[in-house]
Scaffold this motif. Sequence first.
Motif: not given
Length: 336
Positions: A78-89
């Motif tokens: 989940q942490d890795i998934r959130k990091e991916s979202s933050q990069c796109r954001l």
Amino acid sequence: MSDTNFKAEAKLTLPENVDDNVGGSIKVLSEGVASLLKLPEKIVDTVVTSGATLFRPLVAYLNGSASIIEENSFVRAQDIRKESSQCRLAVNVAKNLAIKQQSGQYVPTEIVDTDTLFAIQNAASETTDKDFLEFWAHLYTEEACNPSTISKKTVELCKTIDKQLAEILEKKIFPYCADNFFFAAYEIGVSDVGRAEDYGFITQKKLAINPSHPATNIVLYFGQYTVVCRSGFSVMPATPEFSLSISGAEVRKIITRNDTYVDFNILKNGLISASKNWRLSDKFRDHIVKLAPGKQIDSNFIIIQNNKIIYPESWQNKTIADYNNACLETLDISPK
């Protein structure tokens, strides 16, 4: 541009086994940096020198810093998934800043973390959906450029949005709002309006827009259409009367574009229903106003597109001034 030493690629220290979560996150980061470097130099400089935590993964990559992913991060997908979202954001925010700069709008030279920006950032981390990340990027960009534009209450409310509700708001509610009043409730339908109300974006209120002077027209703007209302009359939606909530108004201001599509028939029919209840205002401080006996007008409003009256048909070959003069002929205005 700043003296930051950009490198084309960054070295990453990884565990022996790289799963899809980590691999996907690295791919997003790499693609994000490539997109960022295509933006204007000033925007790249803002991102690089910014103290905002949102941009740190991109800045680290741009600087060629090694990214060390610990072994135990694999069990925290989940942490890795959130990091991916933050990069796109972060990339979407940078693109929004570039658009603002190119259109001559204010763009800060530095973005500093605030509680509201953190709240938006954290809320966005809960999705990987492209459309929703663009939505959150608009909120983040506006708040970063104009602090206190978005309340934390609105951020929390927006976390409840799903794709269906987002489409209802963007295509069926916001385009038919003016001065925060919603003029197409019957045309849109009970189900969609009820959902927007249940989630707190619109609310029933008995309010009216009152002209400041009896010779004044209330003017409403709906996308490509301008609506000029009858002189001296109070204007309100059809009963039950719906208005945007505070959060609804904040969100609409940010995500509504100049090219937002407004269906002419929905707008026209909504205004016809509403205008049946419009009445001569009794709020004038310095004037006594009455309807002139025997004087009538065939519509309580006209709709204008490209400076031409397109509704009603009886006014299509006339001017706005003609309509205003005809409205004033129906009124007896005297000083108090």
